[in-house]
Scaffold this active site. Sequence first.
Site, PDB file in Angstrom:
ATOM      1  N   PRO A   9       0.645   2.714  -3.821  1.00 50.94           N
ATOM      2  CG  PRO A   9      -1.023   3.597  -5.160  1.00 50.94           C
ATOM      3  CD  PRO A   9       0.314   2.920  -5.223  1.00 50.94           C
ATOM      4  CG  ASN A  10      -3.843   4.047  -0.331  1.00 48.59           C
ATOM      5  OD1 ASN A  10      -3.639   5.057   0.346  1.00 48.59           O
ATOM      6  ND2 ASN A  10      -4.533   4.073  -1.449  1.00 48.59           N
ATOM      7  NE  ARG A  17      -8.910   3.583   8.626  1.00 50.72           N
ATOM      8  CZ  ARG A  17      -8.285   3.918   9.751  1.00 50.72           C
ATOM      9  NH1 ARG A  17      -7.713   2.978  10.481  1.00 50.72           N
ATOM     10  NH2 ARG A  17      -8.210   5.176  10.138  1.00 50.72           N
ATOM     11  CE1 TYR A  22      -5.771  -5.611  -0.469  1.00 49.01           C
ATOM     12  CE2 TYR A  22      -6.750  -3.853   0.850  1.00 49.01           C
ATOM     13  CZ  TYR A  22      -6.531  -4.449  -0.375  1.00 49.01           C
ATOM     14  OH  TYR A  22      -7.069  -3.910  -1.512  1.00 49.01           O
ATOM     15  CG  ASN A  74       1.152  -4.960  -4.153  1.00 52.31           C
ATOM     16  OD1 ASN A  74       0.412  -4.485  -5.028  1.00 52.31           O
ATOM     17  ND2 ASN A  74       0.685  -5.485  -3.032  1.00 52.31           N
ATOM     18  CB  ALA A  77      -4.782   1.729  -6.769  1.00 56.93           C
ATOM     19  CD  GLU A  98       1.049  -7.083 -11.415  1.00 56.79           C
ATOM     20  OE1 GLU A  98       1.605  -6.557 -12.400  1.00 56.79           O
ATOM     21  OE2 GLU A  98      -0.181  -7.251 -11.342  1.00 56.79           O
ATOM     22  CG  HIS A 100      -1.834  -7.947  -7.003  1.00 57.27           C
ATOM     23  ND1 HIS A 100      -1.791  -6.590  -6.817  1.00 57.27           N
ATOM     24  CD2 HIS A 100      -1.473  -8.178  -8.273  1.00 57.27           C
ATOM     25  CE1 HIS A 100      -1.436  -6.019  -7.952  1.00 57.27           C
ATOM     26  NE2 HIS A 100      -1.227  -6.963  -8.854  1.00 57.27           N
ATOM     27  NE  ARG A 107     -10.380  -7.009  -3.448  1.00 56.23           N
ATOM     28  CZ  ARG A 107      -9.627  -6.008  -2.989  1.00 56.23           C
ATOM     29  NH1 ARG A 107      -8.316  -6.044  -3.120  1.00 56.23           N
ATOM     30  NH2 ARG A 107     -10.199  -4.992  -2.387  1.00 56.23           N
TER      31      ARG A 107
HETATM   32  O1  CA2 Z   1      -4.067  -7.123  -3.226  1.00 52.63           O
HETATM   33  C1  CA2 Z   1      -3.194  -6.291  -3.386  1.00 52.63           C
HETATM   34  O2  CA2 Z   1      -2.039  -6.425  -2.994  1.00 52.63           O
HETATM   35  C2  CA2 Z   1      -3.539  -4.946  -4.054  1.00 52.63           C
HETATM   36  O3  CA2 Z   1      -2.435  -4.578  -4.867  1.00 52.63           O
HETATM   37  C3  CA2 Z   1      -3.734  -3.951  -2.923  1.00 52.63           C
HETATM   38  C4  CA2 Z   1      -4.173  -2.563  -3.411  1.00 52.63           C
HETATM   39  C5  CA2 Z   1      -5.366  -2.670  -4.360  1.00 52.63           C
HETATM   40  O4  CA2 Z   1      -5.655  -1.394  -4.898  1.00 52.63           O
HETATM   41  C6  CA2 Z   1      -5.131  -3.655  -5.495  1.00 52.63           C
HETATM   42  O5  CA2 Z   1      -6.296  -3.743  -6.280  1.00 52.63           O
HETATM   43  C7  CA2 Z   1      -4.766  -5.028  -4.948  1.00 52.63           C
HETATM   44  C8  CA2 Z   1      -4.522  -1.697  -2.198  1.00 52.63           C
HETATM   45  C9  CA2 Z   1      -3.312  -1.401  -1.337  1.00 52.63           C
HETATM   46  C10 CA2 Z   1      -3.638  -1.158   0.104  1.00 52.63           C
HETATM   47  O6  CA2 Z   1      -4.862  -0.463   0.264  1.00 52.63           O
HETATM   48  C11 CA2 Z   1      -5.379  -0.356   1.520  1.00 52.63           C
HETATM   49  C12 CA2 Z   1      -6.648   0.175   1.567  1.00 52.63           C
HETATM   50  C13 CA2 Z   1      -7.244   0.313   2.795  1.00 52.63           C
HETATM   51  C14 CA2 Z   1      -6.557  -0.044   3.951  1.00 52.63           C
HETATM   52  C15 CA2 Z   1      -5.281  -0.564   3.887  1.00 52.63           C
HETATM   53  C16 CA2 Z   1      -4.685  -0.722   2.670  1.00 52.63           C
END
Ligand code: CA2
Length: 151
Positions: A9-10, A17, A22, A74, A77, A98, A100, A107
């Site tokens: 997700p996301n 963002r 990221y 990946n 969340a 996996e 990240h 974090r």
């Molecule tokens: O560091 C990573 O790759 C994560 O898997 C990214 C996830 C996060 O929930 C994990 O804890 C670590 C988040 C994916 C992207 O989320 C965004 C949030 C806001 C703006 C853009 C992407």
Amino acid sequence: MKILVVNGPNLNLLGRRKVEVYGTITLPEIESRLRKVAEELGVEMNFSQSNSEGALVDRIGEALFDGTDGIVINPAAYTHTSVAVRDALEAVRLPAIEVHISNIHTREEFRNHSVTAPVCVGQVVGLGADGYEWAFRALVRRLECNERESR
Ligand code: CA2
């Protein structure tokens, strides 16, 4: 050889963002980088992303029937919460790595634990989007070694 790359997700919002965490790279850019690596290594790649836990579970399960040899994932969340994604990875019994983008261990506390990592052969964290490439190369190398050893 066929590698499945799964994104949770996301990750479709990457580059738009939270660039301080990221980076500015987008998911389509990560996909096109990996396509070049796949071509260089002579392997096939399927690339997918979903915001829904069930769709991720379905895609991992499909890997059993579509000739997938290994998975780069990946889970985003869902890394920290999803017994369903973990069970799917365990059920297909394919080697998975996996990834990240950020270092989940430095974090917030809730990101420090991965539910999915124990059913993966390895984890790449904190190396930015490059981590996808290192995970992809490591998985292909591992699969090639296994194949050579079983001959
Ligand atoms: O560091 C990573 O790759 C994560 O898997 C990214 C996830 C996060 O929930 C994990 O804890 C670590 C988040 C994916 C992207 O989320 C965004 C949030 C806001 C703006 C853009 C992407």
